[in-house]
Design a protein around this motif. Structure first.
Motif, PDB file in Angstrom:
ATOM      1  N   MET A   1       0.842  -1.185   0.000  1.00 30.51           N
ATOM      2  CA  MET A   1       0.000   0.000   0.000  1.00 30.51           C
ATOM      3  C   MET A   1       0.882   1.241   0.000  1.00 30.51           C
ATOM      4  N   PHE A   2       0.494   2.211  -0.789  1.00 33.50           N
ATOM      5  CA  PHE A   2       1.270   3.427  -0.972  1.00 33.50           C
ATOM      6  C   PHE A   2       0.513   4.606  -0.362  1.00 33.50           C
ATOM      7  N   ILE A   3       1.071   5.174   0.710  1.00 33.21           N
ATOM      8  CA  ILE A   3       0.416   6.254   1.447  1.00 33.21           C
ATOM      9  C   ILE A   3       1.312   7.483   1.418  1.00 33.21           C
ATOM     10  N   THR A   4       0.748   8.612   0.991  1.00 36.74           N
ATOM     11  CA  THR A   4       1.512   9.853   0.943  1.00 36.74           C
ATOM     12  C   THR A   4       0.988  10.837   1.977  1.00 36.74           C
ATOM     13  N   PHE A   5       1.880  11.754   2.351  1.00 31.38           N
ATOM     14  CA  PHE A   5       1.571  12.757   3.370  1.00 31.38           C
ATOM     15  C   PHE A   5       1.857  14.129   2.777  1.00 31.38           C
ATOM     16  N   GLU A   6       0.856  14.999   2.815  1.00 31.75           N
ATOM     17  CA  GLU A   6       0.987  16.326   2.229  1.00 31.75           C
ATOM     18  C   GLU A   6       0.577  17.371   3.255  1.00 31.75           C
ATOM     19  N   GLY A   7       0.901  18.619   2.941  1.00 36.99           N
ATOM     20  CA  GLY A   7       0.493  19.713   3.812  1.00 36.99           C
ATOM     21  C   GLY A   7       1.432  20.885   3.720  1.00 36.99           C
ATOM     22  N   PRO A   8       1.019  22.016   4.264  1.00 37.10           N
ATOM     23  CA  PRO A   8       1.881  23.197   4.291  1.00 37.10           C
ATOM     24  C   PRO A   8       3.138  22.949   5.107  1.00 37.10           C
ATOM     25  N   GLU A   9       4.092  23.836   4.971  1.00 33.96           N
ATOM     26  CA  GLU A   9       5.338  23.733   5.749  1.00 33.96           C
ATOM     27  C   GLU A   9       5.017  23.780   7.239  1.00 33.96           C
ATOM     28  N   GLY A  10       5.742  22.974   8.017  1.00 35.94           N
ATOM     29  CA  GLY A  10       5.574  22.989   9.464  1.00 35.94           C
ATOM     30  C   GLY A  10       4.331  22.286   9.968  1.00 35.94           C
ATOM     31  N   ALA A  11       3.700  21.471   9.115  1.00 35.42           N
ATOM     32  CA  ALA A  11       2.458  20.808   9.523  1.00 35.42           C
ATOM     33  C   ALA A  11       2.698  19.599  10.419  1.00 35.42           C
ATOM     34  N   LEU A 129      -3.660  14.619   4.371  1.00 36.19           N
ATOM     35  CA  LEU A 129      -3.347  16.044   4.311  1.00 36.19           C
ATOM     36  C   LEU A 129      -3.388  16.618   5.718  1.00 36.19           C
ATOM     37  N   LEU A 130      -2.227  17.061   6.202  1.00 36.49           N
ATOM     38  CA  LEU A 130      -2.167  17.736   7.499  1.00 36.49           C
ATOM     39  C   LEU A 130      -2.397  19.221   7.234  1.00 36.49           C
ATOM     40  N   ASP A 131      -3.561  19.688   7.603  1.00 33.82           N
ATOM     41  CA  ASP A 131      -3.970  21.044   7.245  1.00 33.82           C
ATOM     42  C   ASP A 131      -3.827  22.007   8.422  1.00 33.82           C
ATOM     43  N   LEU A 132      -3.241  23.166   8.131  1.00 31.49           N
ATOM     44  CA  LEU A 132      -3.184  24.245   9.115  1.00 31.49           C
ATOM     45  C   LEU A 132      -2.884  25.557   8.404  1.00 31.49           C
ATOM     46  N   ILE A 176      -6.742  16.134   7.883  1.00 30.00           N
ATOM     47  CA  ILE A 176      -6.590  16.109   9.343  1.00 30.00           C
ATOM     48  C   ILE A 176      -6.196  17.495   9.822  1.00 30.00           C
ATOM     49  N   ASP A 177      -6.846  17.952  10.865  1.00 28.94           N
ATOM     50  CA  ASP A 177      -6.545  19.268  11.449  1.00 28.94           C
ATOM     51  C   ASP A 177      -5.210  19.188  12.186  1.00 28.94           C
ATOM     52  N   ALA A 178      -4.173  19.787  11.601  1.00 25.05           N
ATOM     53  CA  ALA A 178      -2.830  19.707  12.183  1.00 25.05           C
ATOM     54  C   ALA A 178      -2.612  20.710  13.309  1.00 25.05           C
ATOM     55  N   THR A 179      -3.637  21.506  13.638  1.00 21.94           N
ATOM     56  CA  THR A 179      -3.509  22.416  14.780  1.00 21.94           C
ATOM     57  C   THR A 179      -3.919  21.713  16.081  1.00 21.94           C
ATOM     58  N   SER A 180      -4.473  20.516  15.962  1.00 19.54           N
ATOM     59  CA  SER A 180      -4.880  19.769  17.153  1.00 19.54           C
ATOM     60  C   SER A 180      -3.656  19.298  17.931  1.00 19.54           C
ATOM     61  N   ASP A 181      -3.905  18.806  19.124  1.00 18.40           N
ATOM     62  CA  ASP A 181      -2.855  18.189  19.919  1.00 18.40           C
ATOM     63  C   ASP A 181      -2.231  17.052  19.115  1.00 18.40           C
ATOM     64  N   PRO A 182      -0.892  16.914  19.143  1.00 15.36           N
ATOM     65  CA  PRO A 182      -0.241  15.861  18.357  1.00 15.36           C
ATOM     66  C   PRO A 182      -0.800  14.456  18.591  1.00 15.36           C
ATOM     67  N   SER A 183      -1.228  14.174  19.811  1.00 19.11           N
ATOM     68  CA  SER A 183      -1.795  12.848  20.086  1.00 19.11           C
ATOM     69  C   SER A 183      -3.104  12.640  19.336  1.00 19.11           C
ATOM     70  N   LEU A 184      -3.897  13.711  19.195  1.00 21.63           N
ATOM     71  CA  LEU A 184      -5.155  13.617  18.458  1.00 21.63           C
ATOM     72  C   LEU A 184      -4.895  13.496  16.960  1.00 21.63           C
ATOM     73  N   VAL A 185      -3.867  14.205  16.471  1.00 17.30           N
ATOM     74  CA  VAL A 185      -3.489  14.080  15.064  1.00 17.30           C
ATOM     75  C   VAL A 185      -3.076  12.641  14.771  1.00 17.30           C
ATOM     76  N   LEU A 186      -2.268  12.058  15.644  1.00 15.49           N
ATOM     77  CA  LEU A 186      -1.823  10.675  15.468  1.00 15.49           C
ATOM     78  C   LEU A 186      -3.007   9.711  15.522  1.00 15.49           C
ATOM     79  N   GLN A 187      -3.915   9.939  16.454  1.00 13.80           N
ATOM     80  CA  GLN A 187      -5.088   9.071  16.575  1.00 13.80           C
ATOM     81  C   GLN A 187      -5.934   9.121  15.303  1.00 13.80           C
ATOM     82  N   SER A 188      -6.150  10.324  14.775  1.00 14.68           N
ATOM     83  CA  SER A 188      -6.934  10.470  13.542  1.00 14.68           C
ATOM     84  C   SER A 188      -6.251   9.777  12.377  1.00 14.68           C
ATOM     85  N   ALA A 189      -4.934   9.927  12.296  1.00 12.34           N
ATOM     86  CA  ALA A 189      -4.181   9.299  11.209  1.00 12.34           C
ATOM     87  C   ALA A 189      -4.216   7.775  11.323  1.00 12.34           C
ATOM     88  N   LYS A 190      -4.083   7.256  12.539  1.00 20.76           N
ATOM     89  CA  LYS A 190      -4.149   5.808  12.744  1.00 20.76           C
ATOM     90  C   LYS A 190      -5.507   5.259  12.313  1.00 20.76           C
TER      91      LYS A 190
END
Length: 198
Positions: A1-11, A129-132, A176-190
């Motif tokens: 499986m091929f999974i890519t990660f995108e988003g603005p700088e610093g996301a 997409l890690l969005d912020l 995914i809302d990248a302004t959330s707490d990192p643990s919530l970002v990880l949970q959403s991504a998982k």
């Protein structure tokens, strides 16, 4: 499986990818972590040119990214997928559309065509997409490269481009809302990842 990660700088893509790779490996899965530009035999040299070089014409910048991608797919991504590995890639074709298309104003359809040529038709199975707000992301970066140092308007066009591309292909993209707490970002991504994995 091929999974890519995108988003603005610093996301926070690199941090998230590392955590997801560890999570998948604890489940006994074989994971390849890679990035664009910068992987493969020519990746480091191209990365240095596009991120730390002097002024580049927009088309020259695009072709450097495409050259990196062509070699990257042939050397690393496709062989890993053929082995049955999970590939987690920090940036891929959608970054070219967002940065060189929406950001630099190059023709979107032409960029998509060039991406298909560079990858020989390979497309991600899923894109996170890690969005912020770009201003928030740029403030997180201590040392800025050539692209980081572009105007805030440039970075806002890129964010708008990512969101527009996500709307074009809602089945592939997960925002995914990248302004959330990192643990919530990880949970959403998982959760998104496990829903797509066989």
């Amino acid at each position: 499986m091929f999974i890519t990660f995108e988003g603005p700088e610093g996301a926070g893509k690199s941090t998230l990818i590392a955590a997801l790779a560890e999570h998948l490996r604890t489940q006994g899965r074989t994971v390849v972590v890679t990035r664009e530009p910068g992987a493969g035999t020519v990746g480091a040299a191209i990365r240095d040119l596009v991120l730390h070089g002097k002024h580049l014409e927009p088309e020259a910048e695009t072709f450097l990214f495409l050259a990196d991608r062509t070699q990257h797919v042939a050397e690393i991504i496709r062989p890993a997928l053929e082995r049955g590995d999970i590939v987690l890639c920090d940036r891929h074709t959608d970054s070219t559309v967002a940065y060189q298309g929406y950001g630099r104003g190059q023709d979107l359809d032409r960029l998509r065509q060039w991406n298909r040529i560079a990858t020989r038709g390979l497309s991600p199975d899923m894109t996170l997409l890690l969005d912020l707000d770009p201003a928030v992301g740029l403030a997180r970066i201590a040392s800025k490269d050539r692209l980081d140092s572009e105007s805030i308007e440039f970075h806002r066009r890129i964010r708008d481009g990512f969101l527009a591309e996500a709307k074009r292909e809602p089945v592939r993209w997960v925002v995914i809302d990248a302004t959330s707490d990192p643990s919530l970002v990880l949970q959403s991504a998982k959760q998104a990842l496990m829903a797509h994995l066989p």
